[in-house]
Write an enzyme that holds these catalytic residues in place. Structure first.
Site, PDB file in Angstrom:
ATOM      1  N   SER A 678       0.837  -1.195   0.000  1.00 57.12           N
ATOM      2  CA  SER A 678       0.000   0.000   0.000  1.00 57.12           C
ATOM      3  C   SER A 678       0.879   1.257   0.000  1.00 57.12           C
ATOM      4  CB  SER A 678      -0.957  -0.033   1.191  1.00 57.12           C
ATOM      5  OG  SER A 678      -1.969   0.933   1.057  1.00 57.12           O
ATOM      6  N   ASP A 751      -8.955  -4.760  -5.900  1.00 58.19           N
ATOM      7  CA  ASP A 751      -8.564  -3.863  -4.809  1.00 58.19           C
ATOM      8  C   ASP A 751      -9.688  -2.876  -4.511  1.00 58.19           C
ATOM      9  OD1 ASP A 751      -7.348  -1.833  -3.178  1.00 58.19           O
ATOM     10  OD2 ASP A 751      -5.397  -2.412  -3.941  1.00 58.19           O
ATOM     11  N   HIS A 785      -7.565  -5.419  -1.398  1.00 60.82           N
ATOM     12  CA  HIS A 785      -6.357  -4.726  -0.957  1.00 60.82           C
ATOM     13  C   HIS A 785      -5.516  -5.627  -0.058  1.00 60.82           C
ATOM     14  CE1 HIS A 785      -3.882  -1.207  -0.583  1.00 60.82           C
ATOM     15  NE2 HIS A 785      -3.960  -1.216   0.733  1.00 60.82           N
TER      16      HIS A 785
END
Length: 811
Positions: A678, A751, A785
């Site tokens: 991330s 995601d 994610h």
């Protein structure tokens, strides 16, 4: 189903040279030493009963399978659910047991369906029973366990609606039921006459139109929003539920069917506080910002009073913004049936509207027909109240802009009495933080402050941050003298933290204890008698890593800022004999307002290394020196925002880490890789485009073009139009032509995180390829994610291992 999984394999394509050729489409597995660690059975999760008599031990399901991710999933209004009226992508628990804290005897919970998974668990108010939400083939059902016989029984054939269910802080798996007694509880259920799913017409009835009315409504780049009228139909179908009272005598529907975001029972159990989501829905914000109605009902479903109707909530941007409408409705835990809530006095935007007080807290007593009464005012943004009684409570206010949090003592029964400042702290200053006051159950079985009759002291639970690392403690805090007296503290070589206080007067509590070589286990303390008893004896999941050396590195940045990292070296490694090792750094940048706060030591050097797919420690088994939690502080000072010098500070942090590992005689700085997930992935690509320190990078699920997140990201609250130079400088996409080293980009195909759309990695890879850089792009089928499918995780580890072996390991 098999067809879907086959298509998933095609998505797991890697484009190398020719953009028309996809290669390596089949799943692969990493070397055995990595796979064995990845597939190791995790220790159980533990939930302690409120009466301190039982530990609930839940067997974790470590992975889903890709075919489970391929099941129908509905992405609606910022959330994801399945066709069974529950949350998608939740692993759950495969089994459970109860451990009697007094006798230390463990009892398996029997009677659960063989093909079912426990999704959530919650103790009854007096802990004589345990409610379980179990996923079966056709839906979610309520099961009940009595501590007398430890046998699970299906409580009702009625399917539950768990679409609004989500893990709480730290993975909390509570059901959040409204308990009327030990056997009676209220939960939302699927409508008994719920028909089939709405069918989408292949022919649209017209275009989708959105309208801006001339008022500024900036919004973050949310994903999974409603897109059309058919999505609205699906949202209604899946999220509409019917509150049902479940008891040994059967079930009874309460009130009307609606989309519920809150069903909360008053402490005296005479009223229900209910919040429902209303139309019109929005296509630009998530369901939490949809119009809402808050009302009070009886437990039988009779409307008592409509409290508030809120229109759609705009997405506030900037420091300390909040809802311009009344918010945070709840019950006072110290009163039978008194509501409280908060109203912004600056219309929720302190930058535009100045007011002497940002927020006012109001209350309203049953039967809710009178006028609201002001309870407290805050000059900063309201953060919360820790209730005690009419004469004693704590209220907190904070500012994200200044990173300050203040806590005051106030008397709820004397609203005209001036609050007394108790703490004034930097939110980044862990050293000065005295901890959180202990809360205990009152006569209503609600949590309130534990204090003496004269309100002269608090019992505090602290993480114990210090220059030596975190060493949690329990203390007595004298309110008059402000003296903090430590009553118990964990001692080296353990990291031990209090998880449940059984008897505060006797200082009896349960801790979780771990060390570098011992996994988390639970212990019962009698601090006054200095007695400690082990409750569990979970073995290490990774016996092959016994002997791995772990140490906390401390070093300085070029400007003198103190930094830390956790260093792992292979089992049996001797630097004199074996020489320097290739290095893998893993990090995540964080912003600070003070260099002193940024320089603090975080974490503990006595933690057991728990390894999941996010961890870089796998590569210790492959001969790497692994630096995890490498500090990457970005500090704003003298009026400047932290991101004004993001690249310069990021570079300096990395250079300092490289110099530190070299100075130890451990790391070969000509063979270094860096990685992160991330914002850590974003960091990785910036380091490869702005430095020549690393031979390779692993960037997972990051955002690389900040113009695609124009209304802010991370802690950046300025918009692209307010600070275009910052957005440009921080976007590694703009410097793809300067890539140094080999970059492995990995992204979940689905995601759902704000800003990290898969197109971020797609476009970054295209830019690298277009400029002749060395790169590889892996798109993991169906992953969000966070990654959860066993096949995808093993393939991820294979990709990283192959990349490191090819570009870093070899001299």
């Amino acid at each position: 189903m098999k067809k879907n999984v086959l298509l998933a394999g095609l998505i797991l394509s890697v484009i190398l040279g020719d953009p028309c050729i996809a290669q390596d489409m089949a799943y692969k597995t990493p070397p055995k030493e990595i796979a064995d660690i990845a597939l190791a059975k995790p220790s159980p999760s533990v939930v302690i009963s409120s009466n301190g008599q039982w530990l609930l031990l839940l067997e974790n399901v470590p992975f889903l399978l890709v075919e489970e991710l391929a099941e129908p999933e509905y992405k609606l209004a910022g959330t994801r659910v399945n066709a069974l009226f529950g949350p998608s992508r939740r692993e759950g628990f495969s089994g459970a047991a109860l451990l009697d804290i007094k006798t230390k005897k463990e009892y398996p919970i029997t009677g659960l369906p063989a093909d079912g998974n426990i999704l959530e668990a919650e103790w009854s108010p007096l802990s004589t029973r345990l409610a379980l939400v179990v996923r079966e083939k056709d839906g979610y059902y309520l099961w009940m366990v009595s501590t007398a016989d430890r046998t699970a029984k299906k409580y009702s054939p009625r399917r539950l609606n768990r679409t609004s269910s989500s893990p709480g802080p730290s993975g909390n798996i509570a059901i959040r039921a409204a308990w009327l007694d030990e056997e009676t509880l209220i939960l939302p259920a699927v409508l008994s006459d719920r028909g089939s799913f709405p069918v989408q017409s292949p022919v649209p009835q017209g275009p989708v139109v959105q309208f801006s009315d001339g008022q500024a409504s900036p919004a973050r780049t949310y994903q999974d929003l409603l897109k059309n009228p058919y999505d609205e139909q699906l949202f209604d179908h899946l999220f509409t539920s019917q509150p049902v009272c479940f008891s040994p005598n059967g079930e009874k529907e309460i009130g009307r069917a609606a989309i519920y975001s809150q069903i909360s029972l008053s402490p005296d159990k005479h009223f229900l506080l209910v919040t429902t989501i209303d139309r019109p829905y929005s296509y630009t914000v998530t369901m939490r910002s949809f119009p809402q109605t808050t009302a009070v009902y009886t437990p039988q479903g009779t409307l008592v009073k409509e409290i508030n109707k809120r229109p759609v909530l705009p997405d506030g941007m900037g420091y300390d913004t909040t809802s311009p409408f009344p918010r945070n409705y709840g019950w006072r835990p110290d009163k039978p049936s008194t509501l409280y809530w908060v109203e912004a006095q600056d219309e929720g935007n302190p930058r535009v509207n100045k007011a002497p007080f940002m927020d006012v807290v109001y209350q309203l007593d049953a039967p809710f027909g009178g006028e609201k009464q002001p309870l407290a005012k805050t000059t900063l943004r309201f953060q919360g109240i820790q209730w005690g009684d009419e004469n004693f409570a704590l209220i907190s206010e904070a500012s994200r802009q200044t990173r300050r949090i203040k806590t005051y003592i106030f008397a709820p029964g004397q609203p005209d009495k001036q609050p007394e400042l108790l703490f004034d702290l930097s939110t980044d200053d862990n050293y000065a933080n005295p901890g959180a006051p202990l809360l205990v159950y009152n006569a209503y079985r609600r949590k309130v402050l534990y204090t003496d009759k004269t309100h002269s002291e608090l019992l505090m639970i602290s993480q114990g941050a210090s220059p030596q690392g975190d060493m949690p403690y329990v203390s007595s805090y004298a309110l008059k003298t402000r003296k903090n007296t430590i009553l118990w503290r964990c001692t080296a070589p353990y990291y031990e933290t209090v998880v449940e206080v059984i008897d505060p007067a006797k200082l009896q509590f349960i801790t979780s204890r771990e060390s570098v070589s011992e996994p988390v286990n639970y212990f019962l303390h009698d601090a006054k008698k200095k007695k400690v008893e082990a409750l569990t004896a979970f073995a290490t999941p990774y016996p092959q890593l016994e002997g791995m050396k772990v140490e906390k590195m401390q070093y300085k940045r070029a400007d003198g800022l103190d930094l830390t990292a956790t260093l792992y070296t292979p089992v049996g490694y001797d630097k004199e004999r074996d020489g320097r090792l290739p290095v893998l750094m893993w990090a995540y940048p964080r912003e600070y307002r003070s260099a002193n706060d940024a320089a603090q030591v975080r974490g503990s050097k006595y933690l057991f290394t728990t390894i999941n797919y996010r961890s870089p420690v796998f590569w210790v088994t492959r001969g790497f020196a692994v630096m995890e939690n490498v500090e990457m502080p970005i500090v704003g000072s003298n009026g400047a925002e932290p991101n004004d010098s993001f690249i310069e500070q990021l570079t300096s942090n990395a250079e300092a880490a490289a110099q530190a590992i070299y100075s130890l005689g451990v790391g070969d700085t000509s063979r270094m890789a860096v990685g992160g997930h991330s914002y850590g992935g974003f960091m990785t690509v910036n380091l490869l485009t702005h430095t020549h320190l690393f031979k390779a990078g692993i960037a997972r699920s990051g955002a690389y073009n900040r113009t695609l997140t124009p209304f802010g990201f991370q802690a950046e609250t300025r918009t692209y139009w307010e600070a275009p130079e910052v957005y440009y400088a921080m976007s590694p996409f703009n410097y793809a032509h300067k890539l140094s080293g080999a970059l492995l980009l990995i992204h979940g195909e689905a995601d759902n995180n704000t800003g990290t759309f898969p197109i971020q990695s797609e476009r970054m890879f295209a830019a690298i390829q277009g400029h002749g850089g060395i790169g590889r792009f892996v798109l993991l089928p169906y992953e969000s994610h966070s990654y959860s499918a066993k096949e995808n995780i093993l393939h991820l580890l294979y990709e990283v291992d192959t990349w490191l072996e090819k570009y870093v390991s070899r001299k």
